[in-house]
Motif scaffolding. Sequence first.
Motif, PDB file in Angstrom:
ATOM      1  N   GLN A 116       0.825  -1.205   0.000  1.00  0.00           N
ATOM      2  CA  GLN A 116       0.000   0.000   0.000  1.00  0.00           C
ATOM      3  C   GLN A 116       0.863   1.260   0.000  1.00  0.00           C
ATOM      4  O   GLN A 116       0.617   2.198  -0.771  1.00  0.00           O
ATOM      5  CB  GLN A 116      -0.914   0.000   1.219  1.00  0.00           C
ATOM      6  CG  GLN A 116      -1.896   1.157   1.253  1.00  0.00           C
ATOM      7  CD  GLN A 116      -2.750   1.120   2.489  1.00  0.00           C
ATOM      8  OE1 GLN A 116      -2.257   0.975   3.607  1.00  0.00           O
ATOM      9  NE2 GLN A 116      -4.065   1.233   2.308  1.00  0.00           N
ATOM     10  N   THR A 119       2.785   1.830  -3.356  1.00  0.00           N
ATOM     11  CA  THR A 119       1.845   2.221  -4.408  1.00  0.00           C
ATOM     12  C   THR A 119       1.396   3.662  -4.228  1.00  0.00           C
ATOM     13  O   THR A 119       1.319   4.436  -5.189  1.00  0.00           O
ATOM     14  CB  THR A 119       0.621   1.287  -4.409  1.00  0.00           C
ATOM     15  OG1 THR A 119       1.057  -0.057  -4.621  1.00  0.00           O
ATOM     16  CG2 THR A 119      -0.359   1.676  -5.509  1.00  0.00           C
ATOM     17  N   LYS A 120       1.101   4.053  -2.983  1.00  0.00           N
ATOM     18  CA  LYS A 120       0.672   5.425  -2.708  1.00  0.00           C
ATOM     19  C   LYS A 120       1.767   6.435  -3.052  1.00  0.00           C
ATOM     20  O   LYS A 120       1.478   7.526  -3.548  1.00  0.00           O
ATOM     21  CB  LYS A 120       0.272   5.584  -1.240  1.00  0.00           C
ATOM     22  CG  LYS A 120      -1.082   4.991  -0.898  1.00  0.00           C
ATOM     23  CD  LYS A 120      -1.468   5.283   0.539  1.00  0.00           C
ATOM     24  CE  LYS A 120      -1.724   6.767   0.760  1.00  0.00           C
ATOM     25  NZ  LYS A 120      -2.188   7.038   2.145  1.00  0.00           N
ATOM     26  N   SER A 142      -8.429   4.905  -1.797  1.00  0.00           N
ATOM     27  CA  SER A 142      -7.974   3.617  -1.275  1.00  0.00           C
ATOM     28  C   SER A 142      -6.982   2.963  -2.220  1.00  0.00           C
ATOM     29  O   SER A 142      -6.772   3.419  -3.347  1.00  0.00           O
ATOM     30  CB  SER A 142      -9.175   2.678  -1.056  1.00  0.00           C
ATOM     31  OG  SER A 142      -9.902   2.541  -2.266  1.00  0.00           O
ATOM     32  N   VAL A 143      -6.396   1.869  -1.739  1.00  0.00           N
ATOM     33  CA  VAL A 143      -5.518   1.028  -2.552  1.00  0.00           C
ATOM     34  C   VAL A 143      -6.096  -0.380  -2.574  1.00  0.00           C
ATOM     35  O   VAL A 143      -6.468  -0.922  -1.531  1.00  0.00           O
ATOM     36  CB  VAL A 143      -4.081   0.998  -1.987  1.00  0.00           C
ATOM     37  CG1 VAL A 143      -3.239  -0.082  -2.687  1.00  0.00           C
ATOM     38  CG2 VAL A 143      -3.416   2.350  -2.153  1.00  0.00           C
ATOM     39  N   VAL A 167      -1.566  -3.457  -8.490  1.00  0.00           N
ATOM     40  CA  VAL A 167      -2.147  -2.754  -7.356  1.00  0.00           C
ATOM     41  C   VAL A 167      -2.760  -1.463  -7.888  1.00  0.00           C
ATOM     42  O   VAL A 167      -2.129  -0.737  -8.659  1.00  0.00           O
ATOM     43  CB  VAL A 167      -1.086  -2.440  -6.285  1.00  0.00           C
ATOM     44  CG1 VAL A 167      -1.734  -1.835  -5.046  1.00  0.00           C
ATOM     45  CG2 VAL A 167      -0.299  -3.699  -5.914  1.00  0.00           C
ATOM     46  N   ALA A 169      -4.270   2.240  -7.187  1.00  0.00           N
ATOM     47  CA  ALA A 169      -4.481   3.402  -6.329  1.00  0.00           C
ATOM     48  C   ALA A 169      -5.670   4.170  -6.881  1.00  0.00           C
ATOM     49  O   ALA A 169      -5.667   4.567  -8.051  1.00  0.00           O
ATOM     50  CB  ALA A 169      -3.232   4.278  -6.308  1.00  0.00           C
TER      51      ALA A 169
END
Length: 385
Positions: A116, A119-120, A142-143, A167, A169
């Motif tokens: 998470q 990815t963020k 959210s992720v 993933v 985002a």
Amino acid sequence: MLKAVIFLGLIGMLIFTTNYSYSQQQPGLATFQESAQVMIERGTPENVTASIALQSTSIQEIRVPAELEQKIRENGRITSVILTNEDRCVLGVSGKACIIINVARDPADKNFLAIQNSTKIIAGSFIGELNQAFDTKATFHSVFVQVNDEISKAVETSGGATSKGTVSAVYVMPMEDTESMYEKISAILLPKIIRDAGGFYDIAKNLSKEEKSFMTFSIIPLENKSLLQLKISADYKNEESSGEINPLEFLKTDELKRSDYFSRGFYPLNSILQVAVLSPNSTNVSDVRGTIVPTQIVAGDKIPKELTGEGWIFDPDQGEIIQGKYIFGERTSINKDELVFSLGGSELLAPKKVSPSFDESTVVVIIITVVAVAAAVYYLKGYRK
């Protein structure tokens, strides 16, 4: 689907060339393409998705800022960026428009928190520029981690660009109706010369007025350029399915007219209609009102023997999946009555037009047609070959 993905990779080598010339027909292939797609899932009720897609690999034809496109492509982990107002763009989001940044999972991230966070960080470095490019104010929601095929399907975006190991985002913003969103985004992305040229662009504008329509813009980074696609789709439910297929009925038009953008040359492969029918039982194509293009098999695919004539190519033409592609040849428009065909009849499927002598040099350009259509299949929501 695997075949479509392989073809998508080939686009990086084939679709960037602006013009191909051959001794007899001298067809060209432009970077800008328009495609109309109708997918029919037969049953009770019958589900139909009709779409118009405008796509290019040129940032002069779909105007993504050059620095942003390069930054996305060179990041190495971003697999796609998607802007959409499709309701429930991913699992857990409702009543919001979305910007989704899909990122390839880093094997070094061993737990959800690490996945998470990384990815963020990547997505966060792009969202400001994306908001500026799209004139939006999307904020982080959210992720989603797609850990297996089932979850991948559950959170799949309308751009079709999620997969195991990806993933997502997700950034959200107030929902906007499709007509106004398409008007705004197309004015930002498409130059005036393309908007004024009409063709499938105008059909998409009309389709955006449908109650259950939605818009998707996708950036798919390839090796040297990005595949850019603006798409309008509309979903319908028919209580009773009919054996007669009239594709333009679902595209809300009586005539499928090519863009005048292609009027400066012969570009037979840059405007294509595709129809896919998924049936619970085996069926067959019959009673085709228009022309059926003479074909031959090349590399396992049914392809036209020449490009100047208009007509259908059905491959397969029987079974639980029927797929038809319509090419315009030298014509600039086709009316709805010329595109009607039936399923389940007894009339044999046979060419209605005599083919001229076949020039084998056209095989290369015809295979490019298959590649271009495969890209359209890849983005056709819900379609699994």
